[in-house]
Scaffold this motif. Structure first.
Motif, mmCIF file in Angstrom:
data_model
loop_
_atom_site.group_PDB
_atom_site.id
_atom_site.type_symbol
_atom_site.label_atom_id
_atom_site.label_comp_id
_atom_site.label_asym_id
_atom_site.label_seq_id
_atom_site.Cartn_x
_atom_site.Cartn_y
_atom_site.Cartn_z
ATOM 1 N N LYS A 243 0.836 -1.203 0.000
ATOM 2 C CA LYS A 243 0.000 0.000 0.000
ATOM 3 C C LYS A 243 0.868 1.250 0.000
ATOM 4 N N ASN A 244 1.946 1.210 0.786
ATOM 5 C CA ASN A 244 2.864 2.347 0.862
ATOM 6 C C ASN A 244 3.559 2.576 -0.481
ATOM 7 N N ILE A 245 3.948 1.487 -1.141
ATOM 8 C CA ILE A 245 4.605 1.603 -2.454
ATOM 9 C C ILE A 245 3.658 2.238 -3.474
ATOM 10 N N ARG A 246 2.393 1.805 -3.456
ATOM 11 C CA ARG A 246 1.416 2.378 -4.401
ATOM 12 C C ARG A 246 1.190 3.858 -4.118
ATOM 13 N N GLN A 247 1.177 4.247 -2.840
ATOM 14 C CA GLN A 247 1.037 5.666 -2.498
ATOM 15 C C GLN A 247 2.213 6.465 -3.052
#
Length: 296
Positions: A243-247
């Motif tokens: 999720k952090n990578i996509r953000q």
């Protein structure tokens, strides 16, 4: 799911000196169930009889010659292969297995001499770990070499709904492949040498840190210690990481989509463009560092 330290819980004797012969026969084996029987024999102060012959029968038990008598210790299948009738004791074996115990049959010179029940203690955190996985919408399967009744009793206690029982070591990789053909992403958790092929075949192999070196080398992830509660924690952390990578990708793309055309048009001073680019990198790194504060 269990502590891996089985103990003898019940001894049913149909012939005199049955336990003496069983303990002596198992003295040639390194299997955990064999060690449990040997430890029980030591507690009962049984003197070991010398082995005249010994052979291990993979997944089925052992065969030994003691005092010129042929001694078998193992499963129903071993007794069936040697044409030893155990039908009259089926109810007693079923009762033990329904309690989550493994019934080891002992035969002397072709006659059933007794039953030794062995049980392994379930880890305190296993049930909580299974429930946590279900809350994450993860389907949980158990593959074990134990007989069906024992496997189902253990599965029921910890909350596992799907069970593969009486599984040979080479069959675990086949089970993983079967689930993959159904369109599932499969994570395999194991700790033994026999688990290595399945760990390699799975989409994600998870080795228990207290397990065999070959399992750890084969797996993609090693869980420190033997606590199954680390499995849902690893899944939760991986999901938060993705999720952090996509953000980061979204905001970096959004920022540069706006900033680059403006800078290319000459509307920004070079120092301002450089500072803006540095701020972009700092913001991405700062967002990634938030993962350090994740508590699961």
């Amino acid at each position: 799911m269990t502590k891996g330290k089985p103990e003898v819980t019940d001894v049913l004797t149909f012939q005199e000196d049955m336990l003496d012969y069983a303990v002596s026969a198992e003295s040639g084996s390194e299997h955990p169930l064999a060690r449990a029987i040997i430890d029980h024999g030591k507690q009962q102060e049984i003197s070991m009889k010398p082995l005249e012959h010994f052979s291990a029968i993979p997944r089925h038990g052992v065969e030994a010659v003691i005092d010129r008598k042929t001694v078998l210790v193992g499963t129903r299948k071993l007794m069936e292969e040697r044409s030893i009738n155990v039908s009259q004791y089926e109810a007693q074996m079923a009762k033990l297995e329904q309690q989550g115990k493994t019934a080891m049959l002992v035969a002397i010179d072709g006659e059933l001499a007794g039953i030794i029940a062995v049980a392994d203690t379930i880890k305190e955190t296993s049930k909580e770990a299974i429930q946590a996985l279900k809350q994450l919408d993860v389907e949980v399967y158990m593959a074990t070499g134990d007989n069906k009744r024992t496997a189902e009793a253990i599965a029921k206690e910890v909350g596992v709904d799907q069970v593969y029982a009486e599984v040979l070591p080479e069959d675990k990789a086949n089970i993983v492949e079967e689930l993959q053909k159904q369109g599932k992403l499969v994570a395999m958790v194991g700790d033994g040498i026999n688990d290595a092929p399945a760990l390699a075949k799975a989409d994600i192999g998870m080795a228990i840190g207290t397990g065999a070196d070959v399992a750890i080398e084969t797996a993609d992830v090693t869980l420190v210690g033997g606590d199954l509660a680390h499995i849902p924690k690893a899944i939760q952390l991986s999901r938060k990481t993705m999720k952090n990578i996509r953000q980061n990708l979204f905001w970096a793309l959004f920022y540069n989509t706006i900033g680059i055309p403006v800078a290319a048009s000459g509307l920004l001073e070079p120092w301002i463009a450089g500072a803006a680019m540095a701020f972009s990198s700092v913001s991405v790194v700062a967002n990634a560092l938030r993962l350090k504060r994740v508590t699961i």
